[in-house]
Design a protein around this motif. Sequence first.
Motif, PDB file in Angstrom:
ATOM      1  N   ASN A  67       0.828  -1.206   0.000  1.00  0.00           N
ATOM      2  CA  ASN A  67       0.000   0.000   0.000  1.00  0.00           C
ATOM      3  C   ASN A  67       0.864   1.260   0.000  1.00  0.00           C
ATOM      4  N   GLY A  68       0.247   2.369  -0.385  1.00  0.00           N
ATOM      5  CA  GLY A  68       0.907   3.665  -0.295  1.00  0.00           C
ATOM      6  C   GLY A  68       2.107   3.827  -1.185  1.00  0.00           C
ATOM      7  N   GLY A  69       2.134   3.123  -2.309  1.00  0.00           N
ATOM      8  CA  GLY A  69       3.278   3.227  -3.218  1.00  0.00           C
ATOM      9  C   GLY A  69       4.360   2.202  -2.960  1.00  0.00           C
ATOM     10  N   ALA A  70       4.117   1.288  -2.040  1.00  0.00           N
ATOM     11  CA  ALA A  70       5.108   0.227  -1.783  1.00  0.00           C
ATOM     12  C   ALA A  70       5.203  -0.692  -2.993  1.00  0.00           C
ATOM     13  N   GLN A  71       6.429  -0.986  -3.405  1.00  0.00           N
ATOM     14  CA  GLN A  71       6.658  -1.871  -4.539  1.00  0.00           C
ATOM     15  C   GLN A  71       6.731  -3.319  -4.063  1.00  0.00           C
ATOM     16  N   GLN A  72       6.409  -4.229  -4.964  1.00  0.00           N
ATOM     17  CA  GLN A  72       6.540  -5.643  -4.651  1.00  0.00           C
ATOM     18  C   GLN A  72       7.988  -5.930  -4.245  1.00  0.00           C
ATOM     19  N   CYS A  73       8.175  -6.603  -3.126  1.00  0.00           N
ATOM     20  CA  CYS A  73       9.512  -6.847  -2.582  1.00  0.00           C
ATOM     21  C   CYS A  73       9.883  -8.315  -2.758  1.00  0.00           C
ATOM     22  N   GLU A  74      10.783  -8.578  -3.679  1.00  0.00           N
ATOM     23  CA  GLU A  74      11.217  -9.944  -3.975  1.00  0.00           C
ATOM     24  C   GLU A  74      11.815 -10.613  -2.749  1.00  0.00           C
ATOM     25  N   ASP A  85       3.378  -0.735   4.059  1.00  0.00           N
ATOM     26  CA  ASP A  85       2.965   0.632   3.758  1.00  0.00           C
ATOM     27  C   ASP A  85       4.178   1.545   3.654  1.00  0.00           C
ATOM     28  N   ILE A  86       4.173   2.405   2.649  1.00  0.00           N
ATOM     29  CA  ILE A  86       5.142   3.495   2.570  1.00  0.00           C
ATOM     30  C   ILE A  86       4.534   4.694   3.285  1.00  0.00           C
ATOM     31  N   VAL A  87       5.268   5.244   4.253  1.00  0.00           N
ATOM     32  CA  VAL A  87       4.774   6.351   5.071  1.00  0.00           C
ATOM     33  C   VAL A  87       5.721   7.540   4.946  1.00  0.00           C
ATOM     34  N   ARG A  88       5.281   8.690   5.407  1.00  0.00           N
ATOM     35  CA  ARG A  88       6.080   9.916   5.276  1.00  0.00           C
ATOM     36  C   ARG A  88       7.298   9.896   6.197  1.00  0.00           C
ATOM     37  N   SER A  89       7.134   9.333   7.380  1.00  0.00           N
ATOM     38  CA  SER A  89       8.244   9.312   8.328  1.00  0.00           C
ATOM     39  C   SER A  89       8.020   8.214   9.364  1.00  0.00           C
ATOM     40  N   ILE A  90       9.097   7.830  10.030  1.00  0.00           N
ATOM     41  CA  ILE A  90       9.043   6.904  11.160  1.00  0.00           C
ATOM     42  C   ILE A  90       9.375   7.729  12.402  1.00  0.00           C
ATOM     43  N   ASP A  91       8.429   7.868  13.275  1.00  0.00           N
ATOM     44  CA  ASP A  91       8.596   8.725  14.448  1.00  0.00           C
ATOM     45  C   ASP A  91       9.808   8.290  15.265  1.00  0.00           C
ATOM     46  N   GLY A  92      10.701   9.235  15.530  1.00  0.00           N
ATOM     47  CA  GLY A  92      11.875   8.954  16.345  1.00  0.00           C
ATOM     48  C   GLY A  92      13.075   8.440  15.582  1.00  0.00           C
ATOM     49  N   ALA A  93      12.893   8.048  14.333  1.00  0.00           N
ATOM     50  CA  ALA A  93      14.019   7.537  13.535  1.00  0.00           C
ATOM     51  C   ALA A  93      14.793   8.695  12.925  1.00  0.00           C
ATOM     52  N   TYR A  94      16.083   8.503  12.744  1.00  0.00           N
ATOM     53  CA  TYR A  94      16.930   9.556  12.190  1.00  0.00           C
ATOM     54  C   TYR A  94      17.474   9.112  10.839  1.00  0.00           C
ATOM     55  N   ASN A 129      16.453   6.923   2.431  1.00  0.00           N
ATOM     56  CA  ASN A 129      16.102   6.719   3.834  1.00  0.00           C
ATOM     57  C   ASN A 129      15.785   5.232   4.057  1.00  0.00           C
ATOM     58  N   GLU A 130      16.385   4.619   5.067  1.00  0.00           N
ATOM     59  CA  GLU A 130      16.235   3.179   5.295  1.00  0.00           C
ATOM     60  C   GLU A 130      15.400   2.848   6.528  1.00  0.00           C
ATOM     61  N   ALA A 131      14.824   3.862   7.173  1.00  0.00           N
ATOM     62  CA  ALA A 131      14.085   3.621   8.418  1.00  0.00           C
ATOM     63  C   ALA A 131      12.836   2.774   8.161  1.00  0.00           C
ATOM     64  N   THR A 181      10.801   4.440   2.521  1.00  0.00           N
ATOM     65  CA  THR A 181      11.097   4.122   1.121  1.00  0.00           C
ATOM     66  C   THR A 181      11.043   2.613   0.945  1.00  0.00           C
ATOM     67  N   ASN A 182      11.090   2.188  -0.290  1.00  0.00           N
ATOM     68  CA  ASN A 182      11.107   0.747  -0.558  1.00  0.00           C
ATOM     69  C   ASN A 182      12.406   0.094  -0.080  1.00  0.00           C
ATOM     70  N   THR A 183      13.460   0.896   0.072  1.00  0.00           N
ATOM     71  CA  THR A 183      14.688   0.378   0.666  1.00  0.00           C
ATOM     72  C   THR A 183      14.430  -0.060   2.103  1.00  0.00           C
ATOM     73  N   GLY A 184      13.653   0.723   2.826  1.00  0.00           N
ATOM     74  CA  GLY A 184      13.307   0.351   4.197  1.00  0.00           C
ATOM     75  C   GLY A 184      12.539  -0.959   4.269  1.00  0.00           C
ATOM     76  N   VAL A 185      11.709  -1.238   3.256  1.00  0.00           N
ATOM     77  CA  VAL A 185      10.968  -2.506   3.216  1.00  0.00           C
ATOM     78  C   VAL A 185      11.951  -3.668   3.107  1.00  0.00           C
ATOM     79  N   ILE A 186      12.975  -3.514   2.271  1.00  0.00           N
ATOM     80  CA  ILE A 186      13.996  -4.550   2.129  1.00  0.00           C
ATOM     81  C   ILE A 186      14.729  -4.760   3.449  1.00  0.00           C
ATOM     82  N   ARG A 187      15.036  -3.679   4.156  1.00  0.00           N
ATOM     83  CA  ARG A 187      15.705  -3.818   5.453  1.00  0.00           C
ATOM     84  C   ARG A 187      14.810  -4.567   6.451  1.00  0.00           C
ATOM     85  N   ALA A 188      13.508  -4.297   6.419  1.00  0.00           N
ATOM     86  CA  ALA A 188      12.584  -5.007   7.308  1.00  0.00           C
ATOM     87  C   ALA A 188      12.555  -6.494   6.964  1.00  0.00           C
TER      88      ALA A 188
END
Length: 303
Positions: A25-32, A55-64, A73-75, A91-98
Amino acid sequence: KPQQITVTEGAAPFALGGSVTIAYNGGAQQCELLEEFFTQNGCTLGQGGATVRVDIVRSIDGAYDYELYGYENEAYMLKVTSSRITINAVTNTGVIRAAQTLVQMAAGWDGTAALEAVSIKDWPAFSYRGYMQDCGRNFRTLERLKKEIDLAASLKVNLFHWHLTDYPAWHVQSKAYPVLNQPQHRTRDKNDTYSYDQIREVFAYAAARNITIIPELDMPGHSAYFDRAFGFKMHTPQGMKIVGELLDEFCREIPADVCPIVHFGADEVRIPNAAQFVDFVTKKLQSHGRTPMQWASNRDLPV
């Protein structure tokens, strides 16, 4: 280890091995990588069963976000319950990190494959986290490189410095000058050459894991193979002409959108025309839309 972990004490884990539905959702790309995690742990992707929401969100509260040009941004925030996994990322990079964190969690589970009920908030301490392999001296097969990339990705490394040429050999396919790939001019791994198809395959494999590759074509130093193949050195007028053609070919074969930076070494050698050589290579790479990179350790070569 993630920046913040809160374990839900006494809660049932998320059992792996059943049916899982992933919703982007929210512009998240399919993550292989995310989908591979579930299938490799015996899950069936489709309708019904447990839910994974991304979900792609505007920010992660408390993350730098330690901003670095070219690095997203990888949060991310990850919440696991017995029947649902929620991933929020900037970002979708953050999805990969998760997804990589899920891999780590499953590997650490004792017993039937499952994920502990937790809430995790994570971001990197450093935006640039790299490792290097000198395949110019010690050739590695594609299978070995992919295994190493997987291991690096599991630790959330995001840069692979791929040293492709050194004293023993030019291990990159050369269409313009096949003499460079002939075994008699090599002193190690004499029959091993990366074709351009193979190089593109490694770039794509790394990109799917959000690892940027910076190839290094070492020049004018570490180039004894060049002298053996042609009978003259790289920094001579004849040598610079060939160097220009080799860089033209590499940049044509490996496009700028997947390889924006090319490292050309420029260290550990003294040559009489150092400034001229470095300027020539720099402008050649820039003409192909690349950002040139060189080592800054040699007093005789300008930065």
